[in-house]
Scaffold this active site. Structure first.
Site, PDB file in Angstrom:
ATOM      1  N   ASP A  46       0.814  -1.215   0.000  1.00 55.61           N
ATOM      2  CA  ASP A  46       0.000   0.000   0.000  1.00 55.61           C
ATOM      3  C   ASP A  46       0.848   1.265   0.000  1.00 55.61           C
ATOM      4  OD1 ASP A  46      -2.348  -1.441  -0.045  1.00 55.61           O
ATOM      5  OD2 ASP A  46      -2.598  -1.429   2.132  1.00 55.61           O
ATOM      6  N   ASN A 119      -5.122   9.050   1.620  1.00 49.00           N
ATOM      7  CA  ASN A 119      -5.743   8.458   2.803  1.00 49.00           C
ATOM      8  C   ASN A 119      -6.223   9.509   3.796  1.00 49.00           C
ATOM      9  OD1 ASN A 119      -5.554   5.814   2.016  1.00 49.00           O
ATOM     10  ND2 ASN A 119      -3.779   5.325   3.272  1.00 49.00           N
ATOM     11  N   ASN A 163      -7.649   6.415  10.471  1.00 51.39           N
ATOM     12  CA  ASN A 163      -8.942   6.895  10.946  1.00 51.39           C
ATOM     13  C   ASN A 163      -9.696   5.829  11.744  1.00 51.39           C
ATOM     14  OD1 ASN A 163     -11.455   8.725  10.758  1.00 51.39           O
ATOM     15  ND2 ASN A 163     -12.141   6.872   9.722  1.00 51.39           N
ATOM     16  N   SER A 165      -8.379   3.226  13.270  1.00 49.57           N
ATOM     17  CA  SER A 165      -7.633   2.971  14.506  1.00 49.57           C
ATOM     18  C   SER A 165      -7.918   4.026  15.561  1.00 49.57           C
ATOM     19  CB  SER A 165      -6.129   2.931  14.204  1.00 49.57           C
ATOM     20  OG  SER A 165      -5.817   1.872  13.322  1.00 49.57           O
TER      21      SER A 165
END
Length: 260
Positions: A46, A119, A163, A165
């Protein structure tokens, strides 16, 4: 029907695993340079995918990307093995549009730094002292003083990362929403964040910035000692990710809501 991608560029993370997979793929077909391509095959994790997407935004040459996981989590990638040839996988792939965030940070020294984020954009305290932040949305102060470790703005694509987490909401792709999520909030105690339309402009100011320094991170780019940060979505620069049918990003985001 979307255009069939025939001129493909191959890019790979510098890890041994990704380089070995790239060597195998290079022998299977003819590849073109990025500047001549109509699509990109990316091998890595990622983090590498985010690097490729940032490069596209910075160069203003945005191409569809088919990622193959040669990293760890691979949330933005496709599985590495399949019984179908690569060309068929890409031809059958579902196209998912992702809108990035645009961040403009002003430091305590009056330097202005800008960056994209796929993200999230996160503001974080730099020292042991709690950050004190003023949060405004569309020019109106909504929280005069948020005492916390930080706060973040997440896209739907990023809502299942940092977010989540931080106990933020999962946003389905296509929801046209952003998550504004506090990180370890102290006061106001009952504020757990907000879901905002993606046409909102968010301004976060660091109060007592000399005593309580704050940094901002846009995906992987950090700016330290910020005084204020502006964030908004930028749908005019939509990115396109390609996913195998049944394994697309929106399905993965949806499935995250039922994982226990």
């Amino acid at each position: 029907m979307p255009d069939i991608l025939t001129r493909l560029a191959l890019v790979a993370s510098p890890t041994d695993r990704a380089q070995e997979a790239a060597a195998e793929l290079r022998a299977t077909r003819e590849w073109v340079d990025y500047d001549d391509a109509d699509g990109v095959v990316a091998l890595g994790g990622d983090g590498f995918m985010l690097q490729i997407l940032h490069h596209m935004l910075d160069s203003d040459r945005i191409l569809p990307v088919y990622g193959i996981n040669q990293g760890t989590v691979g949330f933005l990638m496709n599985r590495p093995k399949s019984s179908r040839p690569l060309e068929e996988r890409i031809a059958r792939a579902r196209r998912i549009a992702v809108s990035p965030l645009w961040m403009e940070a002003t430091t305590t020294g009056d330097d202005v730094m800008t960056s994209w984020a796929i993200n999230e954009v996160s503001l974080l305290r730099e020292t042991r002292q709690t950050a004190k932040l003023e949060v405004s949305v569309n020019g109106k102060v909504r929280i005069p003083e948020l005492s916390c470790d930080g706060v973040l703005v997440a896209t739907p694509a990023g809502s299942t990362a940092y977010n989540l987490s931080a106990n933020g909401p999962i946003l389905p792709l296509g929801s046209n929403m952003l998550a504004l999520t506090p990180i370890s909030p102290f006061r106001p105690r009952r504020w757990r964040g907000a879901i905002l339309p993606d046409n909102a402009e968010i301004l976060i100011r660091a109060r007592e910035s000399d005593k309580r320094p704050v940094s901002v991170v846009a995906d992987q780019k950090e700016v330290r000692d910020v005084r204020e940060v502006r964030v908004r979505a930028w749908p005019e620069h939509q990115l396109t990710l390609l996913f195998d049918k049944g394994k697309s990003l929106d399905e993965r985001i949806f499935a995250e809501q039922f994982m226990v």
